[in-house]
Design a protein around this motif. Sequence first.
Motif, PDB file in Angstrom:
ATOM      1  N   ALA A  47       0.827  -1.207   0.000  1.00 22.57           N
ATOM      2  CA  ALA A  47       0.000   0.000   0.000  1.00 22.57           C
ATOM      3  C   ALA A  47       0.861   1.257   0.000  1.00 22.57           C
ATOM      4  N   PHE A  48       1.971   1.221   0.736  1.00 22.82           N
ATOM      5  CA  PHE A  48       2.889   2.364   0.768  1.00 22.82           C
ATOM      6  C   PHE A  48       3.433   2.657  -0.628  1.00 22.82           C
ATOM      7  N   TYR A  49       3.797   1.623  -1.325  1.00 26.16           N
ATOM      8  CA  TYR A  49       4.319   1.820  -2.685  1.00 26.16           C
ATOM      9  C   TYR A  49       3.226   2.333  -3.623  1.00 26.16           C
ATOM     10  N   GLN A  50       2.045   1.756  -3.516  1.00 29.69           N
ATOM     11  CA  GLN A  50       0.961   2.153  -4.426  1.00 29.69           C
ATOM     12  C   GLN A  50       0.503   3.584  -4.190  1.00 29.69           C
ATOM     13  N   VAL A  51       0.294   3.943  -2.934  1.00 27.37           N
ATOM     14  CA  VAL A  51      -0.290   5.252  -2.619  1.00 27.37           C
ATOM     15  C   VAL A  51       0.784   6.328  -2.475  1.00 27.37           C
TER      16      VAL A  51
END
Length: 646
Positions: A47-51
Amino acid sequence: MIFKAIVFLPLIGALVAGFFGRFIGHKASEYLTATLVVISALLSWVAFYQVGIGGQDVNTIHLLRWITSGDLNVNWSLRIDTLTVVMLVVVNSVSALVHIYSIGYMHNDPHRARFFSYLSLFTFAMLMLVTSDNLLQLFFGWEGVGLASYLLIGFWYQKPSANAAAIKAFVVNRVGDFGFALGIFGVYLIFGTINLEQIFAAAPEKASAVMHFLSWDLNALTVVTLLLFMGAMGKSAQFLLHTWLPDAMEGPTPVSALIHAATMVTAGVFMVARLSPLFEQAPLTLQIVTFVGASTAFFAATVGVTQNDIKRVVAYSTCSQLGYMFVALGVGAYGVAIFHLFTHAFFKALLFLGSGSVIHAVSDEQDLRKMGGLWRKIPKTWAMMLVGTLALTGFPLTAGFFSKDAVIEVAYASHSQVGMYAFWMTVIAAFLTSFYSWRLMFMAFHGTSRVEPEAAKHIHESPYVMLIPLFILAAGALFAGLVFKSYFVGADYTAFWRNSLSIDKDIMHHMHDVPTWVKYSPLVMMISGFVISYLCYIMWPSIPGKIAKSFLFRPVYKFLLNKWYIDELYDILFVRPAFWIGRLLWKTGDGKIINGFGPDGISARVLDITKGAVKMQTGYMYHYAFAMLIGLAALMTWLMFTPGGM
C-alpha cells in the motif's frame, strides 16, 4: 480489499488467541497472531508503494454506517492517503517484528496466548486510529490503544510494580484524554461535524471565530487545538504528562518496543499532523507545541544521563525524540516530523529489543551497574545495539542523521523566538543524547565485567527468533533515511505528501538554506558526547562517581536522578490530597454520616428499642398487670382531656 485486510487481520488474531487460546494452545496462538500481523505488514508496504510512491488515489473506503443521532451522522470509514500508509508501514512493521521476537522472549511464560492476544489487539486499535476518517473513530482507536497499553504494561499482574505502572499510565493518559474529548466537542460545536474532510474545508473560514468563556472572548480554534494538543501531550508523553512513560518499563520488553518505539507514543504526533489544516489556523497553539516539544527534548535528555536501568535510559530517549517531533510540528514542518517518526521507529525498536536481548542474556538483570564486558559473549546483540546507537546519535548516513538534523534545521529556519529556543534546546539535547547513548553502550558492553558470578555462568546469545527482528530493524536504522529522504523532506515531498498534510513550502525551502554551522552543529554535538562519554566510562571510569559525589555537582546529580522531582511534586499536589479526600469521604462521609444516620443508625436504634422491649418480658404476672393498669390510666387520661372524648 487490501486495506481492509491490513486493518482487520490483527483483530482476527487477537480474538482467536484471546477467546480460544486455551483450546488451540500457546504455540498455535503465537504463530497465528504473528503470521496475520506479518501478512498485514507486507500488505502495508504494498500500500505504501501504491499510494505514497505510485501516487494512487484511494481516499475513503466506507465500511458501515455507525452512529446516527439527530444531525450527527458518523460512518465507519478508512481514510487512505500518504500519511495513512506511512503509519500503516510503521505500526505493522514494528508490530510484526515484536510478535516474532516475543515468540523467543516469552517462551517460558505460562500466559503467552493472552499476551499475543493483547499485542494484536493493540495493533488493531492503533490501525483504527491511523485510518480514521472522523474524530469519533479516531477517539475510538485512541482509547483502544490506551486500554491495550494498560493490559500490556500490567501483563505480569502478580508484580505490584507492574500493576502500579499500568494504573499510572491509564490515569495520566486520562488527564490528556479529557482535554482531547473536550477538543472534539469543541470542534463539533464550531463546525457542526466531526468528519475530517469537512472540518479541513471549513477551517479557513473559522479562523477568526470567537468563543465566549466566562468574561473572555477567545479565539475558538486556538482553544480547540490547545485541548486537542493536551491529548497529544498525554499520549506522547510530553513534559508534565510524561511521568507514566518510564514506569511503563515494568511491562515485558517487547511491550516497551511496541508501545514506546513506533506506536502508542507516536499517536499524538500523528494526530497533530493529521489535523494540520486545523492547527495551521491557530498560530499561538503551534508556538506552544514548539515550546513544549523543545522543553521535553531537553528535560528527558538531562534525566536520561543519570538513569541506571537500561530500559529507562531508552525510555527517556524516546521521550526526548518525541519532543523533536513536536518541534517540527510546531514550526509547520509536518513532513519533517513524520520523517523523524518513521526513522525513529526503526532504531528505537532496535534499541528496545536489543536491550531485551541483553536482559535475556544476563538473567533478567536491568541495572547497567551490574553489567560490563558483554560484547565478547553476545557479539550479535552488541552489533545491533551499536547500529541503533549510531542511528539515535545521528551518525552520518544513518536514519537518525537525516531526520534529526532536519528537525534542528527547520527549528532554526523558522526565524522565530520560540523557534530559536527550540533550536538551542534540540542542539543541547543532541549532545546529551550522544552522551547517555554511549554511556549505555560502554557500561553494558565494555570495560570490566560487573556481572554477578552466578549470572555470568549463564550469559548467552539470544536465539535467532529474537535476533532476526534485530537484523531487519538494523537495516531500517541504517538505510531508511537515505532511501526515503527525498520523498519525506526532499525534492519529491510535494508529490509524495499531496493533500495529506499542510505543507509550508517556505520553511521547507529555508531549511536547505540555513548556515553551515547550523547544519554541522548536530554532528559536533554527537562527536562531543561520544568523546566525553568515552573519557568518563572507558579511560577514567572513576570520574562519574567522583563528580556525582562532589559538593558542587551532587545537588544537580540528585535533581536529575530523581527526574526533576516531578513525581514527588505530583505526589504532594495531587496524589496525597486525592487520598486524603478519598479517606475523608469514605470514613466520615460514607461511614459516619451516611451510614451513621442512615441504614446503620436506624438498625442500631431498632436494636436498642428491641433490647428495651425484651427487658420488659420478665415472665411475672403482676408486672404485666401493672403495665396494663398504666396503659388503662393513660388511655383514660387521654380521653378525659380530648374534646368530645367522653
